[in-house]
Design a protein around this motif. Structure first.
Motif, short mmCIF file in Angstrom:
data_model
loop_
_atom_site.label_atom_id
_atom_site.label_comp_id
_atom_site.label_asym_id
_atom_site.label_seq_id
_atom_site.Cartn_x
_atom_site.Cartn_y
_atom_site.Cartn_z
N ASP A 174 0.83 -1.21 0.00
CA ASP A 174 0.00 0.00 0.00
C ASP A 174 0.86 1.26 0.00
O ASP A 174 0.63 2.19 0.78
N ARG A 175 1.85 1.27 -0.89
CA ARG A 175 2.74 2.41 -0.97
C ARG A 175 3.24 2.60 -2.41
O ARG A 175 3.16 1.69 -3.23
N VAL A 176 3.71 3.80 -2.68
CA VAL A 176 4.32 4.13 -3.96
C VAL A 176 5.78 4.48 -3.70
O VAL A 176 6.08 5.28 -2.81
N LEU A 177 6.67 3.88 -4.47
CA LEU A 177 8.10 4.10 -4.32
C LEU A 177 8.64 4.87 -5.51
O LEU A 177 8.03 4.91 -6.59
N GLN A 178 9.82 5.46 -5.31
CA GLN A 178 10.40 6.28 -6.36
C GLN A 178 11.92 6.17 -6.33
O GLN A 178 12.54 6.25 -5.27
N TRP A 179 12.50 5.96 -7.52
CA TRP A 179 13.96 5.89 -7.68
C TRP A 179 14.41 7.14 -8.41
O TRP A 179 13.81 7.55 -9.41
N SER A 180 15.49 7.75 -7.93
CA SER A 180 16.01 8.97 -8.53
C SER A 180 17.22 8.68 -9.39
O SER A 180 18.19 8.05 -8.93
N ALA A 181 17.20 9.15 -10.63
CA ALA A 181 18.37 8.99 -11.50
C ALA A 181 19.52 9.87 -11.06
O ALA A 181 20.68 9.59 -11.38
N ALA A 182 19.22 10.92 -10.32
CA ALA A 182 20.27 11.85 -9.90
C ALA A 182 21.25 11.22 -8.94
O ALA A 182 22.47 11.40 -9.06
N ASP A 183 20.73 10.46 -7.96
CA ASP A 183 21.63 9.88 -6.95
C ASP A 183 21.39 8.41 -6.67
O ASP A 183 22.05 7.82 -5.81
N GLY A 184 20.45 7.78 -7.38
CA GLY A 184 20.17 6.36 -7.19
C GLY A 184 19.39 6.03 -5.93
O GLY A 184 19.20 4.86 -5.61
N ALA A 185 18.90 7.06 -5.23
CA ALA A 185 18.17 6.83 -3.98
C ALA A 185 16.75 6.35 -4.26
O ALA A 185 16.10 6.79 -5.22
N VAL A 186 16.27 5.45 -3.41
CA VAL A 186 14.88 4.99 -3.46
C VAL A 186 14.16 5.52 -2.23
O VAL A 186 14.64 5.35 -1.10
N THR A 187 13.04 6.17 -2.44
CA THR A 187 12.28 6.74 -1.34
C THR A 187 10.81 6.33 -1.46
O THR A 187 10.35 5.92 -2.53
N GLU A 188 10.09 6.45 -0.36
CA GLU A 188 8.64 6.25 -0.39
C GLU A 188 8.00 7.56 -0.83
O GLU A 188 8.06 8.57 -0.13
N TYR A 189 7.41 7.55 -2.01
CA TYR A 189 6.74 8.74 -2.52
C TYR A 189 5.45 8.99 -1.75
O TYR A 189 5.10 10.14 -1.44
#
Length: 302
Positions: A46-61
């Protein structure tokens, strides 16, 4: 002109790179050019995740998202997505989520699953029942119109109508580059296929929105035993069909001939093209998200 080989499209099919792991069932990937991020759903989480091309970090959007599933980029850069839990299609604009459409007449949808926005702004989505029948993917409920269809509506939910009624379990969907052919994946385990339909435009619609119907439905790709079922699908700029499966990403020509398979170590749920040049294939597969370089990009890249 002969069809390309798999290595013409994916120079090294073994070069799959894992970006994240730890989802329960990763689904609905969408590349967001404005933020250079990949967004996807962990449906049971029940969550949306996001990966950033800038630094490779994965966060809970976002969390507590009512079991969102498939998503796509809208013409204005916002995201149109499917909510199992709320049984609707919705729009996320900079974190503010509003409904696009919630019901067909007096009855609710089952659990919208995957979605495409065409060049005229219309929203096409599949409506299987996983969100009301699978305990981890939504809330228990009834099939209020008694079937599983593909629907189409205008950008704000106007002129809603069912357009495909003959797919057993409609799941992923995609269009040919000229939007004259609609492809729909059926995840029915008894008959897993990808079907193709000709798209016909006429004048029977709300003002400013062309009427559209589909015809000449036919099986294009049949899955063999051991290949699982098709889930998410994409079409590239050359009209080739890229499909999820139990063993990897299948690549087919527009006539359904298989070009090859990109092996993936988990069951593939969905995929999308993205990256700064649009030529990276992102793959959501069970617990993980991967990427691999290609020489092509999405037919719908804006």
């Amino acid at each position: 002109m002969p069809a390309p080989s798999l290595t013409d499209l994916v120079p090294d099919p073994t070069a799959l790179e894992t970006l994240d792991t730890g989802s329960t069932w990763a689904e609905g990937p969408c590349w967001i050019p404005a933020t250079r991020t990949l967004r996807w759903s962990d449906i049971p989480g029940d969550r949306v995740l996001q990966w950033s091309a800038a630094d490779g970090a994965v966060t809970e959007y976002a969390t507590g998202v009512e079991f969102t599933n498939g998503r796509t980029l809208d013409r204005d850069g916002s995201v149109v997505q499917c909510s199992h839990g709320l049984r609707r299609v919705e729009r996320d604009r900079d974190g503010t989520v509003t409904p696009v459409t919630t019901s067909w007449g007096a009855v609710r949808f089952n659990s919208p699953n995957d979605v495409v926005v065409t060049r005229d702004g219309s929203v096409w989505f599949t409506d299987p029942a996983y969100g009301i029948t699978q305990p981890r993917e939504g809330h228990p409920g009834a099939r209020e119109y008694g079937d599983h269809w593909v629907f189409r509506c205008g950008p704000d939910g106007e002129d809603l109508r069912p357009v495909v009624l003959d797919v057993d379990e409609p799941n992923g969907l995609a269009f040919s580059p000229d939007e004259r052919v609609l492809y729909v994946a059926s995840s029915d385990r008894a008959r897993p296929v990808i079907r193709a339909y000709d798209v016909v435009t006429d004048g029977d619609a709300a003002p400013g929105l062309p009427g559209v119907r589909v015809k000449n439905g036919r099986d294009l790709v049949r899955f063999a035993p051991g290949e699982g079922v098709p889930d998410g699908i994409r079409v590239d700029e050359g009209g080739r069909l890229w499909s999820s499966s139990a063993v990897g990403v299948f690549v087919h020509t527009a006539d359904g001939t298989r070009i090859g398979t990109v092996p993936v170590p988990e069951v593939v749920a969905n995929l999308c093209f993205g990256g700064d040049d649009g030529r990276t294939l992102f793959v959501t597969a069970t617990t993980s998200v991967h990427r691999i370089r290609t020489t092509t990009r999405d037919a719908a890249r804006r």
